[in-house]
Design a protein around this motif. Structure first.
Motif, PDB file in Angstrom:
ATOM      1  N   TYR A   1      -8.650  26.315  14.272  1.00  0.00           N
ATOM      2  CA  TYR A   1      -8.647  27.339  15.320  1.00  0.00           C
ATOM      3  C   TYR A   1      -9.946  28.133  15.304  1.00  0.00           C
ATOM      4  CZ  TYR A   1      -7.548  31.893  17.399  1.00  0.00           C
ATOM      5  OH  TYR A   1      -7.587  33.050  18.136  1.00  0.00           O
ATOM      6  N   ILE A   2     -10.410  28.507  14.107  1.00  0.00           N
ATOM      7  CA  ILE A   2     -11.648  29.287  13.989  1.00  0.00           C
ATOM      8  C   ILE A   2     -12.843  28.478  14.492  1.00  0.00           C
ATOM      9  CG2 ILE A   2     -13.217  30.438  12.384  1.00  0.00           C
ATOM     10  CD1 ILE A   2     -10.486  31.846  12.901  1.00  0.00           C
ATOM     11  N   LEU A   3     -12.841  27.169  14.211  1.00  0.00           N
ATOM     12  CA  LEU A   3     -13.924  26.311  14.687  1.00  0.00           C
ATOM     13  C   LEU A   3     -13.982  26.294  16.209  1.00  0.00           C
ATOM     14  CD1 LEU A   3     -16.204  24.319  13.992  1.00  0.00           C
ATOM     15  CD2 LEU A   3     -14.492  22.482  14.069  1.00  0.00           C
ATOM     16  N   SER A   4     -12.824  26.287  16.855  1.00  0.00           N
ATOM     17  CA  SER A   4     -12.806  26.277  18.324  1.00  0.00           C
ATOM     18  C   SER A   4     -13.378  27.579  18.881  1.00  0.00           C
ATOM     19  CB  SER A   4     -11.371  26.068  18.835  1.00  0.00           C
ATOM     20  OG  SER A   4     -10.555  27.192  18.558  1.00  0.00           O
TER      21      SER A   4
ATOM     22  N   ILE B   1      -5.730  26.948  10.545  1.00  0.00           N
ATOM     23  CA  ILE B   1      -6.575  28.141  10.697  1.00  0.00           C
ATOM     24  C   ILE B   1      -8.053  27.778  10.859  1.00  0.00           C
ATOM     25  CG2 ILE B   1      -7.236  30.354   9.700  1.00  0.00           C
ATOM     26  CD1 ILE B   1      -4.316  30.150  10.626  1.00  0.00           C
ATOM     27  N   PRO B   2      -8.654  26.985   9.960  1.00  0.00           N
ATOM     28  CA  PRO B   2     -10.066  26.620  10.189  1.00  0.00           C
ATOM     29  C   PRO B   2     -10.272  25.813  11.475  1.00  0.00           C
ATOM     30  CG  PRO B   2      -9.151  25.380   8.331  1.00  0.00           C
ATOM     31  CD  PRO B   2      -8.182  26.471   8.659  1.00  0.00           C
TER      32      PRO B   2
ATOM     33  N   LYS C   1      -5.483  31.639  -1.132  1.00  0.00           N
ATOM     34  CA  LYS C   1      -6.104  30.341  -1.354  1.00  0.00           C
ATOM     35  C   LYS C   1      -6.026  29.480  -0.104  1.00  0.00           C
ATOM     36  CE  LYS C   1      -4.997  30.241  -6.311  1.00  0.00           C
ATOM     37  NZ  LYS C   1      -4.399  29.457  -7.426  1.00  0.00           N
ATOM     38  N   PHE C   2      -6.863  28.446  -0.056  1.00  0.00           N
ATOM     39  CA  PHE C   2      -6.802  27.446   1.000  1.00  0.00           C
ATOM     40  C   PHE C   2      -6.011  26.240   0.506  1.00  0.00           C
ATOM     41  CE2 PHE C   2     -10.980  29.456   2.037  1.00  0.00           C
ATOM     42  CZ  PHE C   2     -10.677  29.887   3.315  1.00  0.00           C
ATOM     43  N   THR C   3      -5.355  25.550   1.429  1.00  0.00           N
ATOM     44  CA  THR C   3      -4.764  24.267   1.063  1.00  0.00           C
ATOM     45  C   THR C   3      -5.902  23.250   0.917  1.00  0.00           C
ATOM     46  OG1 THR C   3      -4.520  23.542   3.365  1.00  0.00           O
ATOM     47  CG2 THR C   3      -2.685  24.795   2.394  1.00  0.00           C
ATOM     48  N   SER C   4      -5.620  22.142   0.266  1.00  0.00           N
ATOM     49  CA  SER C   4      -6.643  21.106   0.072  1.00  0.00           C
ATOM     50  C   SER C   4      -7.118  20.551   1.419  1.00  0.00           C
ATOM     51  CB  SER C   4      -6.104  19.980  -0.810  1.00  0.00           C
ATOM     52  OG  SER C   4      -4.936  19.395  -0.229  1.00  0.00           O
ATOM     53  N   GLU C   5      -6.202  20.447   2.387  1.00  0.00           N
ATOM     54  CA  GLU C   5      -6.575  19.952   3.707  1.00  0.00           C
ATOM     55  C   GLU C   5      -7.483  20.935   4.439  1.00  0.00           C
ATOM     56  OE1 GLU C   5      -5.982  16.978   5.404  1.00  0.00           O
ATOM     57  OE2 GLU C   5      -5.545  16.403   3.343  1.00  0.00           O
ATOM     58  N   ALA C   6      -7.246  22.228   4.256  1.00  0.00           N
ATOM     59  CA  ALA C   6      -8.098  23.236   4.887  1.00  0.00           C
ATOM     60  C   ALA C   6      -9.513  23.159   4.323  1.00  0.00           C
ATOM     61  CB  ALA C   6      -7.518  24.628   4.661  1.00  0.00           C
ATOM     62  N   ILE C   7      -9.621  22.977   3.003  1.00  0.00           N
ATOM     63  CA  ILE C   7     -10.932  22.846   2.368  1.00  0.00           C
ATOM     64  C   ILE C   7     -11.645  21.586   2.853  1.00  0.00           C
ATOM     65  CG2 ILE C   7     -12.103  22.445   0.164  1.00  0.00           C
ATOM     66  CD1 ILE C   7     -10.003  24.248  -1.145  1.00  0.00           C
TER      67      ILE C   7
END
Length: 277
Positions: A149-152, A146-147, A181-187
């Protein structure tokens, strides 16, 4: 004793965590301990954490409906679904309380394609896009895709001039907000790429639950004295928060409550906002 979490994970029952969650809702430590003692005979090996929550919620409700409403905040925010439209408007209100100018449901033309933005915010001449990821189930986390995709999307929009606040604005920042919550990788990805992340418990000490309590911007969906149908009537009238409800007398008129119920709802609202009755 083992407890089954929403995700299906089996963990040890943490009495202190349960007490702490009740205290954060407004109950004193002694009351929280008494509630724990009262529900203990109903606990069993492998009990779902959801059932423990319900038992504690019902006990809190008999003591203070406002305590129960705060305790049920996460479910109240989840009730802003199922599509997440009300959640986006709620997040917009949160930013407004922090001094931002906001606009929701915006269509922008990027360098490569067009985009529908959940929320645009502006403060001190800086404009940011806010993308909201709503989950209707507590066990679902927002993962790293998700982050990314949002960054793109942010990269496609950041060189585009926009005119929703003034005639010469550019998007310089991007937020990703989720009710879970976010996963640790998303953070990890968000921090590395410069995205601003906001979830139920992140950033630590300044997550969604903390901001809601700090600004007392409780969604009407966490109220215990209104039915689901009555809450839907209010949401359709753009009455999203307890503050909106208590300060707009026309909102109560739409509900057509009896005098006794009206007093109960107003009492719960005022206790949540810590104002005088």
């Amino acid at each position: 004793m083992k407890v089954r979490k929403f995700s299906g994970e089996i963990v040890n029952f943490n009495e202190e965590k349960l007490i702490k969650s009740m205290v954060s809702s407004g109950a004193d430590v002694q009351t929280a301990k008494e509630i724990l003692k009262e529900i203990q005979p109903q606990l069993y090996e492998g009990i779902p954490s959801k059932k423990i929550y319900k038992l504690a919620f019902q006990k809190l409700k008999t003591i203070s409906k406002a305590h129960a409403a705060r305790y049920g905040l996460k479910n109240g925010i989840m009730a802003l679904g199922p599509a997440g439209f009300y959640f986006e408007k709620f997040i917009s209100r949160l930013f407004e309380l922090q001094g931002y100018t906001t606009v929701t449901n915006v269509f922008l033309e990027g360098k490569c394609t067009s985009h529908e933005m959940d929320v645009l915010i502006k403060k001190n001449d800086h404009v940011a896009m806010v993308e909201c990821k709503f989950h209707g189930s507590q066990e679902v986390k927002t993962d790293v895709k998700i982050p990314m995709y949002i960054l793109s999307r942010f990269n496609d929009l950041k060189t585009t001039k926009i005119n929703h606040f003034s005639s010469n604005d550019f998007i310089s920042k991007c937020w990703l907000v989720t009710n879970n919550k976010f996963t640790s990788e998303a953070i990890k990805f968000g921090e590395c790429s410069g995205l601003s992340l906001l979830s139920w418990d992140y950033p630590i000490g300044n997550g969604l639950k903390d901001i809601v309590k700090q600004y007392r911007v409780y969604p009407i969906t966490c109220l215990t004295t209104l039915t689901i149908a009555e809450k839907e009537v209010l949401l359709l009238q753009d009455v999203l928060t307890v503050y909106n409800l208590i300060h707009d007398k026309n909102s109560f008129a739409k509900l057509k409550l009896s005098q006794s119920r009206l007093k109960n709802v107003q009492k719960e609202c005022n206790q949540l906002l810590n104002t005088q009755l």
